[in-house]
Write an enzyme that holds these catalytic residues in place. Structure first.
Site, PDB file in Angstrom:
ATOM      1  N   ALA A  19      40.250 -20.760  -2.594  1.00 26.45           N
ATOM      2  CA  ALA A  19      39.122 -20.130  -1.901  1.00 26.45           C
ATOM      3  C   ALA A  19      37.958 -21.099  -1.750  1.00 26.45           C
ATOM      4  O   ALA A  19      37.403 -21.268  -0.656  1.00 26.45           O
ATOM      5  CB  ALA A  19      38.683 -18.872  -2.644  1.00 26.45           C
ATOM      6  N   GLU A  38      33.097 -27.239  -9.856  1.00 19.66           N
ATOM      7  CA  GLU A  38      34.362 -26.835 -10.480  1.00 19.66           C
ATOM      8  C   GLU A  38      34.285 -27.036 -11.991  1.00 19.66           C
ATOM      9  O   GLU A  38      33.894 -28.108 -12.463  1.00 19.66           O
ATOM     10  CB  GLU A  38      35.512 -27.662  -9.893  1.00 19.66           C
ATOM     11  CG  GLU A  38      36.815 -27.631 -10.654  1.00 19.66           C
ATOM     12  CD  GLU A  38      37.371 -26.233 -10.852  1.00 19.66           C
ATOM     13  OE1 GLU A  38      37.943 -25.984 -11.923  1.00 19.66           O
ATOM     14  OE2 GLU A  38      37.231 -25.388  -9.930  1.00 19.66           O
ATOM     15  N   GLN A  39      34.644 -26.015 -12.748  1.00 16.29           N
ATOM     16  CA  GLN A  39      34.517 -26.101 -14.201  1.00 16.29           C
ATOM     17  C   GLN A  39      35.503 -27.077 -14.847  1.00 16.29           C
ATOM     18  O   GLN A  39      35.192 -27.695 -15.864  1.00 16.29           O
ATOM     19  CB  GLN A  39      34.691 -24.719 -14.824  1.00 16.29           C
ATOM     20  CG  GLN A  39      36.071 -24.113 -14.651  1.00 16.29           C
ATOM     21  CD  GLN A  39      36.201 -22.779 -15.368  1.00 16.29           C
ATOM     22  OE1 GLN A  39      35.342 -22.419 -16.176  1.00 16.29           O
ATOM     23  NE2 GLN A  39      37.258 -22.048 -15.076  1.00 16.29           N
ATOM     24  N   ARG A 112      51.399 -24.175  -4.745  1.00  9.62           N
ATOM     25  CA  ARG A 112      49.937 -24.051  -4.763  1.00  9.62           C
ATOM     26  C   ARG A 112      49.269 -25.422  -4.847  1.00  9.62           C
ATOM     27  O   ARG A 112      48.275 -25.683  -4.157  1.00  9.62           O
ATOM     28  CB  ARG A 112      49.498 -23.174  -5.938  1.00  9.62           C
ATOM     29  CG  ARG A 112      47.987 -23.030  -6.089  1.00  9.62           C
ATOM     30  CD  ARG A 112      47.645 -22.119  -7.246  1.00  9.62           C
ATOM     31  NE  ARG A 112      48.014 -20.741  -6.965  1.00  9.62           N
ATOM     32  CZ  ARG A 112      47.232 -19.863  -6.361  1.00  9.62           C
ATOM     33  NH1 ARG A 112      46.024 -20.233  -5.948  1.00  9.62           N
ATOM     34  NH2 ARG A 112      47.633 -18.629  -6.159  1.00  9.62           N
ATOM     35  N   TYR A 217      61.511 -17.514  -3.599  1.00 11.03           N
ATOM     36  CA  TYR A 217      61.572 -18.309  -2.371  1.00 11.03           C
ATOM     37  C   TYR A 217      61.489 -19.794  -2.714  1.00 11.03           C
ATOM     38  O   TYR A 217      60.943 -20.181  -3.748  1.00 11.03           O
ATOM     39  CB  TYR A 217      60.451 -17.930  -1.399  1.00 11.03           C
ATOM     40  CG  TYR A 217      59.061 -17.904  -1.999  1.00 11.03           C
ATOM     41  CD1 TYR A 217      58.266 -19.041  -2.045  1.00 11.03           C
ATOM     42  CD2 TYR A 217      58.530 -16.717  -2.504  1.00 11.03           C
ATOM     43  CE1 TYR A 217      56.990 -19.011  -2.579  1.00 11.03           C
ATOM     44  CE2 TYR A 217      57.257 -16.671  -3.044  1.00 11.03           C
ATOM     45  CZ  TYR A 217      56.495 -17.816  -3.078  1.00 11.03           C
ATOM     46  OH  TYR A 217      55.226 -17.779  -3.621  1.00 11.03           O
ATOM     47  N   ASP A 295      39.164 -14.018  -4.609  1.00 10.21           N
ATOM     48  CA  ASP A 295      39.333 -13.097  -5.726  1.00 10.21           C
ATOM     49  C   ASP A 295      38.017 -12.713  -6.379  1.00 10.21           C
ATOM     50  O   ASP A 295      37.934 -11.668  -7.032  1.00 10.21           O
ATOM     51  CB  ASP A 295      40.256 -13.713  -6.783  1.00 10.21           C
ATOM     52  CG  ASP A 295      41.718 -13.648  -6.395  1.00 10.21           C
ATOM     53  OD1 ASP A 295      42.042 -12.950  -5.416  1.00 10.21           O
ATOM     54  OD2 ASP A 295      42.542 -14.293  -7.072  1.00 10.21           O
TER      55      ASP A 295
END
Length: 396
Positions: A19, A38-39, A112, A217, A295
């Site tokens: 995201a 970003e953590q 991902r 998949y 999210d």
């Protein structure tokens, strides 16, 4: 090269996942300066798979990722649904060339980490700042102060919380808590050459059964197959979100299922057990200078495989509106929520409903579901989902 405007407020994006990076790439394409906080110290090479439906694939193409997706992803030829015990076919949705012709983009299957890497390649050096865990945001009429876990602070004109279901910014804006769905999932990867008969043609496979289902998949060029084995689990420690597991645990939960399911799970070298959480899909996540995406805004259960897809839609709409806005971002942020909320509510609702339908015990309702599936799973019936055009202004 995109011209970066110096007249708009600088935007801080909290979270460097799918995201957050899509928000950043979309903003930069619209000529808007941004920084991603970003953590993590480094990005993890996460192994899970993602299904990229045409509604998000079209956006990724517009961002310049058509070539990267063709190199790193696999085009799905079909979605097949089967019975849990005997593997009898229930439905088949043809994708492939029909999907491109009908919806303007393929249905991609990708790891991902590969999607994340592709998005990161769109960003200039220095856009992402690591080891920057945002813990709070304080909004003023003229800007936002961000507080970080290491005691430092930063100023921004606009803040976009894309930090997932645990979002610190959502706690500030909405204040609700995640809801346990009653389902957990064992996820794993299998070498594709262990399952040659299942994936000779790239496709998404579902097996539906009492109190559970399995999705599988192939993912891209890695020679791997991703699977998610979901079970109904009424109880779960709310403080524990995931834990390593063993394939034997997942296999035990699906004892008695079709031999293909047993072979799939048994071939995994390792699995991870996750609780599936969402939140009620409520509004109130946009103010004059802050908003949410992905999210953080609308976490949903994964039974339409739309979590990442909806985050990508969010990013495109938000950047489109901010790109057309004047110096005051408030109207654009509020319009963004107005546009996105009906869309994500519908996807969220149908995702929850599908989870219940997938897990029906054998009986009259299950038989009715099975009889209806061959006509309910046609490609045209997904027009509401795959054909949705997330571009309110159309300035790009």
């Amino acid at each position: 090269m995109t011209h970066i405007s110096t007249h708009r407020p600088r935007i801080a994006v909290i979270g460097g996942g799918i995201a957050g990076l899509t928000v950043a790439a979309s903003l930069l394409r619209a000529g808007i300066e941004c920084t991603v906080y970003e953590q993590a110290t480094v990005f993890a090479d996460a192994g899970a798979g993602i299904q990229l439906a045409p509604n998000s694939a079209r956006i990724l193409h517009r961002l310049g990722l058509a070539g990267a997706l063709e190199r790193r992803a696999t085009r799905a030829h079909a979605i097949e649904t089967r019975r849990w015990r005997d593997g009898a076919p229930l439905a088949r949705t043809e994708l492939g060339a029909s999907c491109v012709e009908r919806y303007g983009a393929p249905y991609y299957l990708i790891q991902r980490a590969d999607l994340h890497r592709s998005l990161l390649e769109l960003l200039p050096p220095g856009v992402v700042r690591h080891s920057a865990a945002c813990t709070a945001a304080e909004e003023r009429p003229d800007g936002v102060t961000l507080r970080f876990a290491d005691g430092t602070s930063e100023e921004a004109g606009v803040v976009v919380g894309a930090d997932g279901i645990h979002s610190a910014l959502r706690n500030t804006l909405v204040g609700d808590r995640p809801r346990f769905s009653g389902h957990t999932v064992h996820r794993g990867l299998v070498a594709a050459d262990r399952l040659p008969s299942l994936f000779e043609v790239p496709k998404v496979l579902f097996w539906l059964g009492p109190n559970g289902h399995v999705t599988s998949y192939p993912i891209a060029r890695h020679g791997l197959v991703h699977f998610s084995a979901v079970i109904t689990s009424p109880e779960w420690d709310p403080e524990v979100w995931s834990a390593p597991s063993r394939p034997e645990e997942a296999a035990a939960a699906f004892a008695g299922w079709n031999s293909d399911v047993a072979e799939l799970i048994g071939a995994a070298e390792g699995t991870h057990h996750w609780a599936l959480f969402d939140r009620d899909c409520v509004g109130g996540w946009s103010t004059g200078r802050m908003t949410l995406a992905g999210d953080a805004a609308h976490p949903m259960v994964p039974y339409l495989s739309q979590g990442a897809n909806q985050a990508i839609e969010d990013a495109w709409v938000l950047a489109d509106l901010l790109g057309a806005a004047d110096v005051d971002p408030g109207p654009a942020l509020r319009r963004y929520e107005e546009l996105r909320l009906p869309r994500v509510r519908e996807v969220h609702r149908r995702s929850r409903e599908r989870g219940h339908e997938f897990h029906l015990p054998d009986g009259p309702r299950q038989r009715l579901r099975d009889r209806s599936m061959p006509t309910a799973e046609r490609l045209d019936d997904y027009a509401w989902l795959y054909g949705f055009e997330a571009a309110p202004v159309g300035s790009r």
